[in-house]
Design a protein around this motif. Structure first.
Motif, PDB file in Angstrom:
ATOM      1  N   GLY A 157       0.778  -1.227   0.000  1.00  0.00           N
ATOM      2  CA  GLY A 157       0.000   0.000   0.000  1.00  0.00           C
ATOM      3  C   GLY A 157       0.807   1.272   0.000  1.00  0.00           C
ATOM      4  O   GLY A 157       0.241   2.354  -0.183  1.00  0.00           O
ATOM      5  N   THR A 176       2.910   3.928  -1.796  1.00  0.00           N
ATOM      6  CA  THR A 176       2.897   4.270  -3.222  1.00  0.00           C
ATOM      7  C   THR A 176       4.185   4.921  -3.698  1.00  0.00           C
ATOM      8  O   THR A 176       4.345   5.151  -4.890  1.00  0.00           O
ATOM      9  CB  THR A 176       1.726   5.218  -3.534  1.00  0.00           C
ATOM     10  OG1 THR A 176       1.827   6.385  -2.713  1.00  0.00           O
ATOM     11  CG2 THR A 176       0.393   4.522  -3.268  1.00  0.00           C
ATOM     12  N   ASN A 208      -5.759  -2.533  -8.752  1.00  0.00           N
ATOM     13  CA  ASN A 208      -4.310  -2.374  -8.566  1.00  0.00           C
ATOM     14  C   ASN A 208      -3.595  -2.986  -9.760  1.00  0.00           C
ATOM     15  O   ASN A 208      -3.227  -4.154  -9.747  1.00  0.00           O
ATOM     16  CB  ASN A 208      -3.839  -3.023  -7.271  1.00  0.00           C
ATOM     17  CG  ASN A 208      -2.345  -2.770  -7.023  1.00  0.00           C
ATOM     18  OD1 ASN A 208      -1.664  -2.146  -7.835  1.00  0.00           O
ATOM     19  ND2 ASN A 208      -1.840  -3.260  -5.904  1.00  0.00           N
ATOM     20  N   ARG A 252      -5.491  -0.346   2.531  1.00  0.00           N
ATOM     21  CA  ARG A 252      -5.560   0.037   1.112  1.00  0.00           C
ATOM     22  C   ARG A 252      -6.848  -0.438   0.459  1.00  0.00           C
ATOM     23  O   ARG A 252      -7.298   0.151  -0.521  1.00  0.00           O
ATOM     24  CB  ARG A 252      -4.341  -0.488   0.341  1.00  0.00           C
ATOM     25  CG  ARG A 252      -4.130  -1.987   0.356  1.00  0.00           C
ATOM     26  CD  ARG A 252      -2.970  -2.368  -0.537  1.00  0.00           C
ATOM     27  NE  ARG A 252      -2.407  -3.679  -0.208  1.00  0.00           N
ATOM     28  CZ  ARG A 252      -1.562  -4.346  -0.976  1.00  0.00           C
ATOM     29  NH1 ARG A 252      -1.191  -3.831  -2.136  1.00  0.00           N
ATOM     30  NH2 ARG A 252      -1.092  -5.521  -0.622  1.00  0.00           N
ATOM     31  N   ARG A 262     -10.069   2.109   1.140  1.00  0.00           N
ATOM     32  CA  ARG A 262     -10.095   3.491   0.645  1.00  0.00           C
ATOM     33  C   ARG A 262     -11.401   3.751  -0.105  1.00  0.00           C
ATOM     34  O   ARG A 262     -11.892   2.877  -0.838  1.00  0.00           O
ATOM     35  CB  ARG A 262      -8.907   3.730  -0.282  1.00  0.00           C
ATOM     36  CG  ARG A 262      -7.559   3.639   0.415  1.00  0.00           C
ATOM     37  CD  ARG A 262      -6.414   3.617  -0.586  1.00  0.00           C
ATOM     38  NE  ARG A 262      -5.124   3.430   0.076  1.00  0.00           N
ATOM     39  CZ  ARG A 262      -4.022   3.021  -0.541  1.00  0.00           C
ATOM     40  NH1 ARG A 262      -4.054   2.758  -1.841  1.00  0.00           N
ATOM     41  NH2 ARG A 262      -2.896   2.866   0.138  1.00  0.00           N
TER      42      ARG A 262
END
Length: 347
Positions: free
Chosen positions: A142, A144, A212, A265, A268
């Motif tokens: 998670g 970034t 993702n 994550r 969200r």
């Protein structure tokens, strides 16, 4: 079921891999054995686990997943029918009970990890041994962006490869892979292996799903050119892409059973919104949300095998069945349109 050669390893693995991290927490030993039986019945020969499992990680259950697989292997006698993969935990991420808090990738720690896994699995060898997350500071789970401020001492990649080489020579493991890795990490593992004549990684196990697709930002080319197969995990984004939490926010699953700080994550708001849009697209085209999400992963050229996990046989049958779905071009275009608007919210 189609089998794919994993890298240049000679390991022929099914396009679907049975993930097992629910075994020992959400699934009983009997449940685990039933899932393993069904998987093999449907042509799956690839089983993935980890010394850390089950999740949610707890000291009192650690290793139970491997134990359940081991009892199934002993009962069924089908060790020769499967490609068995497991993973060694990296430096502690609040998991102080694994190897007495000394989990890392130096020679002594890896020997200890492999021997313990072999004992729990009731086998003499592991087909694919993976490093669960990097020893070094790297953006994973998670994160970034890379943060130089988080640098810490770590085991050098060449030292880890030398330790794994000894385990290969001892016959305890056949091939090696990485997990939760970056383009730099993959390139460095390959460089050190080729420079020093050490084992070469054949796989990378990273998150990949409709929410993702960060693997497509550099890792796809690296892995294509270096013959490293992607083992895509969390294709349903902890159940978000099944739309079960959209249909019922209190649905039973990891996102409701476990503390929210364990998998933030997937909680969200952008993930929820993306999942809502993908679910609507699936239903408008005669699919369940889970079928769309899995068919997407199954059809990507860079995915060697997709790791699926389930808590019921009904879920497992649906997940396997999605392999037969071919996504129409207009659906692929619609997926990409949603992705452009909500890009990698679960990265």
């Amino acid at each position: 079921m189609e089998k794919i050669s994993l890298g240049n390893s000679g390991l022929a693995v099914s396009k679907i891999c049975l993930g097992t991290m629910t075994f020992g927490e959400q699934n009983s030993e009997a449940d685990a054995h039933s899932q393993l039986d069904l998987a093999l019945e449907r042509g799956i020969n690839f089983i993935d686990t980890a010394e850390m499992y089950p999740v949610m990680p707890r000291a009192e259950t650690q290793g139970r997943t491997e134990q359940y697989i081991g009892s199934w292997l002993k009962k069924s006698g089908r060790r020769g029918d499967i490609i068995l993969a497991t993973k060694a935990a990296g430096p502690s991420r609040g998991i102080s009970w694994i190897r007495s808090g000394q989990s890392d990738f130096d020679a002594a720690s890896l020997r200890s990890a492999v021997d313990a896994s072999l004992k729990r699995l009731q086998t003499d060898y592991i087909d694919l041994y993976q490093l669960h997350w990097p020893s070094r500071n790297a953006p994973i789970f998670g994160q970034t962006a890379f943060d130089p401020g988080k640098e810490r001492p770590s085991v050098a990649i060449e030292e880890t490869l030398a330790a794994l080489d000894e385990l290969v020579k001892a016959g305890k493991i056949r091939q090696i892979g990485v997990s939760n890795e970056t383009p730099w990490g993959v390139a460095e593992f390959i460089k050190q292996a080729e420079t020093r004549g050490l084992p070469r990684i054949v796989s990378i196990q990273n998150a990949y799903s409709l929410v993702n697709r960060s693997f497509e930002n550099g890792l796809d080319e690296v892995c294509f050119r270096e013959h490293v197969g992607l083992l895509a995990y969390s294709p349903l984004a902890f159940g978000q892409l099944s739309a079960k939490y959209i249909d019922n926010p209190r649905a039973s699953g990891r996102l409701t059973l476990f503390p929210p700080n364990w998998s933030p994550r997937y909680l969200r708001p952008a993930v929820t919104e993306a999942a809502r849009r993908y679910a609507a697209l699936a239903r408008a085209n005669g699919m369940t949300p889970a079928q769309l999400a899995l068919a997407w992963c199954y059809s990507r050229w860079f995915v060697a095998s997709t790791i699926i996990g389930a808590t019921t046989l009904t879920q497992l049958r649906e997940d396997i069945g999605a392999l037969s779905i071919r996504l129409p071009e207009q659906v692929v275009d619609a997926v990409n349109a949603i992705h452009r608007e909500i890009t990698n919210p679960a990265q």
